[in-house]
Design a protein around this motif. Sequence first.
Motif, mmCIF file in Angstrom:
data_model
loop_
_atom_site.group_PDB
_atom_site.id
_atom_site.type_symbol
_atom_site.label_atom_id
_atom_site.label_comp_id
_atom_site.label_asym_id
_atom_site.label_seq_id
_atom_site.Cartn_x
_atom_site.Cartn_y
_atom_site.Cartn_z
ATOM 1 N N VAL A 23 0.836 -1.198 0.000
ATOM 2 C CA VAL A 23 0.000 0.000 0.000
ATOM 3 C C VAL A 23 0.875 1.255 0.000
ATOM 4 O O VAL A 23 0.594 2.231 -0.710
ATOM 5 N N GLY A 24 1.943 1.228 0.792
ATOM 6 C CA GLY A 24 2.859 2.364 0.815
ATOM 7 C C GLY A 24 3.492 2.625 -0.539
ATOM 8 O O GLY A 24 3.718 3.775 -0.918
ATOM 9 N N PHE A 25 3.760 1.535 -1.269
ATOM 10 C CA PHE A 25 4.322 1.679 -2.613
ATOM 11 C C PHE A 25 3.358 2.432 -3.523
ATOM 12 O O PHE A 25 3.776 3.292 -4.307
ATOM 13 N N VAL A 26 2.071 2.146 -3.401
ATOM 14 C CA VAL A 26 1.068 2.839 -4.216
ATOM 15 C C VAL A 26 1.060 4.329 -3.890
ATOM 16 O O VAL A 26 1.045 5.181 -4.795
ATOM 17 N N PHE A 27 1.100 4.656 -2.600
ATOM 18 C CA PHE A 27 1.141 6.067 -2.204
ATOM 19 C C PHE A 27 2.397 6.738 -2.742
ATOM 20 O O PHE A 27 2.355 7.892 -3.204
ATOM 21 N N ALA A 28 3.537 6.035 -2.664
ATOM 22 C CA ALA A 28 4.798 6.611 -3.136
ATOM 23 C C ALA A 28 4.759 6.878 -4.631
ATOM 24 O O ALA A 28 5.261 7.909 -5.106
#
Length: 269
Positions: free
Chosen positions: A177-182
């Motif tokens: 999920v953090g990768f998507v935000f990044a």
Amino acid sequence: MTTFHVLSGANESAVHPEIRKIGIADVFDALRLGLDDFREKPSHYVFLCLIYPIAGVVLMTWSAGANMLPLLYPLASGFALIGPVAAIGLYEISRRRELGMDASWPHALRLHRNPAIPSILAVAALLFVIFVVWLLVAQGLYVTMFGATPPNSIAEFWNGIIGTEQGWNLILVGNAVGFVFAVIVLSISVVSFPLLLDRDVGAFTAVETSVRATLANPVPVALWGLIIAAGLVIGSIPVFVGLAVIMPIFGHATWHLYRKLVEPAQPIR
């Protein structure tokens, strides 16, 4: 009319800067140029020598003391989401050095004189909203897997993360999920702030141009994102101290990457 200026720039009609196609070599050249700026104008002494280490210590202390341990990693990794805002002064130093102007650090503190500052603040507010949403999502993931009761100690929290199936699921899902935000933040900020410093095109146009630059150059921009992620991890290991060097280099290099990605403004005839 003021709202239109913030969103679309000072001109009566929105402009759409042209995008260049770049290669992998251009990414590393931007890094080299950023390192040159860093060596010539060691702005880290003013901007980041103390800010990031102190912020890291404050985050760890606050998280441990306020039963906010589950948010420690999301807060630390969230630096990458709001990092483009912190580096605005570095873009200005690189811009002035490129133009042969006085590039001493006080000029980076006078950005309030820039006519595009309302648009810059609008994009910064967008990144802050994304950062807050990321924290809420991260907290929701932890509560879903571990419940609403916070851990009683750092040891209990650590053992729950690395010693249980729920913990490893949280690591995998949270990082995905953090990768998507990044990716979202990278695509909307890779050139938006440098563009606004260079030209008062408005917040909407700056973000739209940044997204177009990302879509036109997916591999170079993805490589740039990976380099930033790796640099942030390496710089954060010794209590965030390494960020005092890593972040200024990335900030200066971002300006030069912008120059490679976006065609210069055409002179008015």
